[in-house]
Scaffold this motif. Structure first.
Motif, PDB file in Angstrom:
ATOM      1  N   PHE A  24       0.826  -1.204   0.000  1.00 36.22           N
ATOM      2  CA  PHE A  24       0.000   0.000   0.000  1.00 36.22           C
ATOM      3  C   PHE A  24       0.867   1.263   0.000  1.00 36.22           C
ATOM      4  CE2 PHE A  24      -2.729  -2.990   2.575  1.00 36.22           C
ATOM      5  CZ  PHE A  24      -3.534  -3.336   1.507  1.00 36.22           C
ATOM      6  N   ARG A  57      -4.647  -0.202   6.024  1.00 42.44           N
ATOM      7  CA  ARG A  57      -5.814  -0.285   5.136  1.00 42.44           C
ATOM      8  C   ARG A  57      -6.859   0.768   5.513  1.00 42.44           C
ATOM      9  NH1 ARG A  57      -5.218  -6.024   6.162  1.00 42.44           N
ATOM     10  NH2 ARG A  57      -4.245  -7.050   4.377  1.00 42.44           N
ATOM     11  N   LYS A  60      -5.746   4.236   4.456  1.00 40.05           N
ATOM     12  CA  LYS A  60      -5.740   4.381   3.008  1.00 40.05           C
ATOM     13  C   LYS A  60      -7.136   4.614   2.454  1.00 40.05           C
ATOM     14  CE  LYS A  60      -4.130   2.111  -1.219  1.00 40.05           C
ATOM     15  NZ  LYS A  60      -3.302   3.238  -1.674  1.00 40.05           N
ATOM     16  N   HIS A  61      -8.129   3.957   3.052  1.00 41.44           N
ATOM     17  CA  HIS A  61      -9.489   4.020   2.501  1.00 41.44           C
ATOM     18  C   HIS A  61     -10.442   4.879   3.336  1.00 41.44           C
ATOM     19  CE1 HIS A  61      -8.441   0.997  -0.451  1.00 41.44           C
ATOM     20  NE2 HIS A  61      -8.005   0.191   0.497  1.00 41.44           N
TER      21      HIS A  61
END
Length: 304
Positions: A24, A57, A60-61
């Motif tokens: 990522f 995660r 990132k989102h």
């Protein structure tokens, strides 16, 4: 299971060097080798790496999720307006109402001194229940004074996932309730207490333990209250309702029950309204019998 990291190239040097792996767009150093070629301890073990990946995660989102949530909320409002459904006051109105409402002189304290006894997952559950308490309180016509004590570093990190928490209508304190409020005005709510409480007094601080422990530390809050020499009490659940499960309630359920009783709701109504269906809650037989006899006498009354 899919590969989490990019593998190093075949022609990369092996001795006295290390490889960087990318996930990522984040570079991870999995460990160095010493002069004898032995791999040095890695910065993460398997469990820590899994937690770290989960956070990566999420970060990132996060913006994308927030955008989708806002879009869904707008769509629900549009559909509600088209169906002529009242969704109640919006966030802007609630913030304005918060300043105009007069709060009751009854205080609730969520004690967050149990962080060290919970795993990360359970700490998140505590924060989620805290958020529900805040939401319930700000929508009340007679909100309670709301305090959070022993607000330490772990709690701050956990709650930071919720943007704008600093502006929630509650008071955050790093210190313990014993250092902040008069001892004689404190009451710890615990299902193990032998004292039954039916009325909530003004100018009193009722403490709810911020602990999700799956019964691993049964009686801890009661023991703490006894050791500290402060009053303790339990809600009169046995008097008004029968339950198929344990009497241990979540933080937000206890908070809402106190709030509803403070608003003037009767115990039977408040407990049936707040407690979830899965607990198999129903009125005690004695209460059902008295209700039936009252209704029967009303039917047999003959007007004069």
């Amino acid at each position: 299971m899919e590969e989490l990291f990019e593998k190093p190239e075949n022609n990369a040097p092996e001795e006295n060097s290390y490889h960087h792996y990318t996930l990522f767009d984040v570079t991870v150093d999995p460990g160095l080798k010493d002069d004898e070629g032995n791999e040095l301890p890695r910065p993460f073990n398997k469990n820590q790496m899994r937690k770290w990946l989960k956070k990566v995660r999420w970060e990132k989102h996060k913006a994308e999720k927030r955008s989708k949530e806002k879009a869904r909320a707008k769509e629900r409002k549009r559909e509600a307006r088209a169906a002529n459904i009242d969704l109640g006051p919006n966030r802007k109105m609630l913030k304005k109402m918060k300043l105009e409402k007069v709060k009751k002189n009854i205080s609730i304290i969520i004690d967050l001194s149990f962080d060290h006894l919970m795993i990360e997952k359970d700490r998140y559950k505590v924060i989620k229940q805290l958020l529900r308490c805040y939401s319930i309180n700000r929508r009340s016509e007679a909100p309670l004074q709301f305090h959070v004590t022993s607000f330490g570093e772990k709690s701050k990190v956990d709650i930071s996932r919720h943007n704008g928490y600093e502006h929630w209508d509650m008071e955050y304190h790093e210190k313990s309730y014993l250092e902040l409020f008069p001892k004689e005005k404190l009451v710890y709510l615990s299902s193990e207490s032998e004292n039954i409480i039916e009325q909530f007094e003004e100018d009193t601080y009722y403490i709810i333990g911020g602990l999700v422990d799956h019964n691993k530390h049964k009686g801890l809050c009661h023991k703490l209250a006894v050791e500290q020499g402060i009053r303790h009490a339990q809600l009169p659940l046995d008097k008004y309702v029968n339950m198929k499960t344990r009497k241990v309630l979540t933080i937000d359920h206890v908070f809402e029950i106190v709030l509803r009783i403070s608003e003037g709701m009767q115990w039977q109504e408040a407990l049936l309204k707040v407690l979830p269906i899965r607990k198999g809650v129903h009125l005690c037989d004695s209460l059902n019998s008295s209700t039936i006899s009252i209704e029967t006498s009303k039917e047999n009354d003959v007007p004069t």
